[in-house]
Write a protein that holds these residues in place. Structure first.
Motif, mmCIF file in Angstrom:
data_model
loop_
_atom_site.group_PDB
_atom_site.id
_atom_site.type_symbol
_atom_site.label_atom_id
_atom_site.label_comp_id
_atom_site.label_asym_id
_atom_site.label_seq_id
_atom_site.Cartn_x
_atom_site.Cartn_y
_atom_site.Cartn_z
ATOM 1 N N GLU A 290 0.830 -1.209 0.000
ATOM 2 C CA GLU A 290 0.000 0.000 0.000
ATOM 3 C C GLU A 290 0.865 1.258 0.000
ATOM 4 O O GLU A 290 0.553 2.244 -0.679
ATOM 5 C CB GLU A 290 -0.926 0.006 1.218
ATOM 6 C CG GLU A 290 -2.073 -0.988 1.151
ATOM 7 C CD GLU A 290 -3.113 -0.628 0.105
ATOM 8 O OE1 GLU A 290 -3.098 0.509 -0.417
ATOM 9 O OE2 GLU A 290 -3.942 -1.492 -0.194
ATOM 10 N N LEU A 291 1.953 1.234 0.774
ATOM 11 C CA LEU A 291 2.879 2.375 0.773
ATOM 12 C C LEU A 291 3.440 2.615 -0.622
ATOM 13 O O LEU A 291 3.526 3.760 -1.085
ATOM 14 C CB LEU A 291 4.031 2.118 1.748
ATOM 15 C CG LEU A 291 3.800 2.386 3.231
ATOM 16 C CD1 LEU A 291 5.025 1.955 4.034
ATOM 17 C CD2 LEU A 291 3.508 3.867 3.494
ATOM 18 N N GLN A 292 3.835 1.536 -1.301
ATOM 19 C CA GLN A 292 4.379 1.664 -2.654
ATOM 20 C C GLN A 292 3.352 2.264 -3.613
ATOM 21 O O GLN A 292 3.678 3.132 -4.422
ATOM 22 C CB GLN A 292 4.821 0.300 -3.172
ATOM 23 C CG GLN A 292 6.126 -0.215 -2.612
ATOM 24 C CD GLN A 292 6.508 -1.529 -3.248
ATOM 25 O OE1 GLN A 292 5.824 -2.537 -3.071
ATOM 26 N NE2 GLN A 292 7.583 -1.534 -4.002
ATOM 27 N N THR A 293 2.122 1.778 -3.527
ATOM 28 C CA THR A 293 1.084 2.278 -4.424
ATOM 29 C C THR A 293 0.847 3.767 -4.208
ATOM 30 O O THR A 293 0.745 4.550 -5.164
ATOM 31 C CB THR A 293 -0.229 1.506 -4.182
ATOM 32 O OG1 THR A 293 -0.016 0.113 -4.457
ATOM 33 C CG2 THR A 293 -1.343 2.036 -5.062
ATOM 34 N N LEU A 294 0.763 4.181 -2.942
ATOM 35 C CA LEU A 294 0.550 5.587 -2.630
ATOM 36 C C LEU A 294 1.736 6.426 -3.082
ATOM 37 O O LEU A 294 1.560 7.509 -3.664
ATOM 38 C CB LEU A 294 0.308 5.751 -1.139
ATOM 39 C CG LEU A 294 0.105 7.185 -0.643
ATOM 40 C CD1 LEU A 294 -1.096 7.840 -1.303
ATOM 41 C CD2 LEU A 294 -0.042 7.207 0.888
ATOM 42 N N ALA A 295 2.958 5.959 -2.811
ATOM 43 C CA ALA A 295 4.146 6.705 -3.205
ATOM 44 C C ALA A 295 4.219 6.874 -4.708
ATOM 45 O O ALA A 295 4.589 7.948 -5.218
ATOM 46 C CB ALA A 295 5.399 5.997 -2.676
ATOM 47 N N THR A 296 3.854 5.827 -5.453
ATOM 48 C CA THR A 296 3.866 5.901 -6.917
ATOM 49 C C THR A 296 2.873 6.936 -7.414
ATOM 50 O O THR A 296 3.165 7.729 -8.320
ATOM 51 C CB THR A 296 3.552 4.530 -7.524
ATOM 52 O OG1 THR A 296 4.555 3.598 -7.114
ATOM 53 C CG2 THR A 296 3.525 4.592 -9.052
ATOM 54 N N SER A 297 1.680 6.971 -6.817
ATOM 55 C CA SER A 297 0.665 7.940 -7.249
ATOM 56 C C SER A 297 1.081 9.365 -6.894
ATOM 57 O O SER A 297 0.835 10.304 -7.660
ATOM 58 C CB SER A 297 -0.676 7.615 -6.591
ATOM 59 O OG SER A 297 -0.646 7.823 -5.188
ATOM 60 N N MET A 298 1.744 9.545 -5.755
ATOM 61 C CA MET A 298 2.221 10.874 -5.372
ATOM 62 C C MET A 298 3.302 11.361 -6.331
ATOM 63 O O MET A 298 3.330 12.529 -6.716
ATOM 64 C CB MET A 298 2.746 10.854 -3.938
ATOM 65 C CG MET A 298 1.674 10.653 -2.881
ATOM 66 S SD MET A 298 2.360 10.452 -1.225
ATOM 67 C CE MET A 298 3.121 12.052 -0.984
ATOM 68 N N THR A 299 4.195 10.452 -6.724
ATOM 69 C CA THR A 299 5.246 10.822 -7.663
ATOM 70 C C THR A 299 4.652 11.200 -9.018
ATOM 71 O O THR A 299 5.102 12.155 -9.656
ATOM 72 C CB THR A 299 6.228 9.650 -7.829
ATOM 73 O OG1 THR A 299 6.796 9.328 -6.553
ATOM 74 C CG2 THR A 299 7.349 10.016 -8.788
ATOM 75 N N ALA A 300 3.619 10.470 -9.454
ATOM 76 C CA ALA A 300 2.996 10.737 -10.750
ATOM 77 C C ALA A 300 2.287 12.081 -10.769
ATOM 78 O O ALA A 300 2.180 12.724 -11.829
ATOM 79 C CB ALA A 300 2.017 9.616 -11.095
ATOM 80 N N ARG A 301 1.799 12.556 -9.598
ATOM 81 C CA ARG A 301 1.054 13.822 -9.558
ATOM 82 C C ARG A 301 1.960 15.038 -9.561
ATOM 83 O O ARG A 301 1.496 16.161 -9.706
ATOM 84 C CB ARG A 301 0.185 13.856 -8.291
ATOM 85 C CG ARG A 301 -0.990 12.898 -8.321
ATOM 86 C CD ARG A 301 -2.030 13.280 -7.279
ATOM 87 N NE ARG A 301 -1.497 13.271 -5.929
ATOM 88 C CZ ARG A 301 -1.567 12.238 -5.110
ATOM 89 N NH1 ARG A 301 -2.115 11.096 -5.533
ATOM 90 N NH2 ARG A 301 -1.085 12.301 -3.883
#
Length: 302
Positions: A290-301
């Motif tokens: 879950e941390l990875q998924t959130l971090a990936t979405s934050m980086t994409a934004r």
């Protein structure tokens, strides 16, 4: 030998002072001292040397603490094996992170985990990176979110696995009416004559900021040292100081202040840390995922 006393000795080998052990184990310093004395009676050897207000493990004490660490490690491995065999995600998961990252990553991750795994209770504790790693080594937390900028210990030690989540850039924090507020980015030498407020919640973080200024050719003029970001923000908002702010805190946390990128960029790498081999534990694997998924979405934004 009594397991609780062995654990106390192991904590002392990691945390170095009776007070730190007491805080970690939620007991009094006198109880820590008593447990060590009882363990010395039990083993018949001196385990610690008392030097003034401090203590140091004797060679025998350190050897016993190392054995205790291996015993605790075996028990933790057994717990992981059982969790893997059950293939269920339930019980309690302990997580730690430092403030500027915790505010961005931890609440949405816990919310997602609660929705997916209602039988799992995630317990969060705010800790600075070095304290998080100490808690991880002492089996007092299961996942620690740390960075490579303010962690004094090596991030490549064999006891702990690190999974890179994202990179965060530091920014200059200015009053909204500062003469440099309209600039797209700033260099540190442009701030050489400013007065600075330092967030000293983490002494290491404050040292990083001072070190960056010195590398840029000047000693910052520090007119405030604060133990909370709220006071740092208030000092900058009043026009008393400038500061450096982690990018992850974001504009939502700084009100009408101005956040300016630093050139050249100062980057810190954010990691999820867990004990070696424990990603087999379904709860740890799910939380880190879950941390990875959130971090990936934050980086994409960005």
């Amino acid at each position: 030998m009594d397991f609780a006393r062995l654990r106390t000795l192991r904590e002392l080998s990691l945390r170095k002072t009776m007070a730190a052990v007491a805080e970690a184990l939620l007991i009094s310093p006198s109880a820590v001292s008593q447990q060590i004395a009882q363990l010395e009676d039990e083993t018949g050897v001196e385990l610690v040397e008392r030097r003034g207000r401090g203590v140091r493990l004797t060679p025998a004490g350190q050897r016993l603490a190392d054995h205790a660490g291996r015993v605790i490690g075996v028990l933790a491995e057994a717990k992981t094996d059982l969790a893997e065999l059950k293939k269920t995600i339930a019980g309690e998961l302990r997580v730690s992170a430092f403030p500027s990252v915790a505010a961005s990553l931890i609440p949405p991750t816990i919310r997602a985990m609660s929705a997916r795994f209602p039988d799992l209770a995630t317990i969060f504790e705010e800790l600075e990176p070095d304290d998080s790693l100490a808690a991880l080594r002492a089996w007092q937390t299961d996942v620690a979110v740390v960075d490579d900028l303010t962690t004094s210990a090596s991030l490549s030690e064999t006891q702990v696995e690190m999974l890179h989540l994202l990179d965060d850039h530091l920014h200059v924090l200015l009053p909204h009416d500062h003469p440099l507020a309209e600039r797209p980015h700033l260099t540190l030498p442009e701030l050489a004559t400013e007065r600075w407020v330092l967030d000293t919640t983490s002494a290491t973080y404050a040292d990083v900021i001072v070190g960056a200024c010195r590398n840029a050719g000047f000693d910052p003029i520090v007119n405030a040292r604060c133990h909370s970001f709220e006071v740092v923000r208030a000092m900058v908002e009043a026009g008393c100081s400038v500061s450096i702010n982690p990018g992850l805190r974001g504009r939502d946390h700084i009100g009408n202040l101005r956040l300016k990128e630093i050139k050249p960029i100062i980057t810190r790498r954010i990691f999820a840390a867990f004990r070696t081999g424990e990603r087999r534990n379904p709860a740890i694997a799910a939380f880190v995922g879950e941390l990875q998924t959130l971090a990936t979405s934050m980086t994409a934004r960005r």
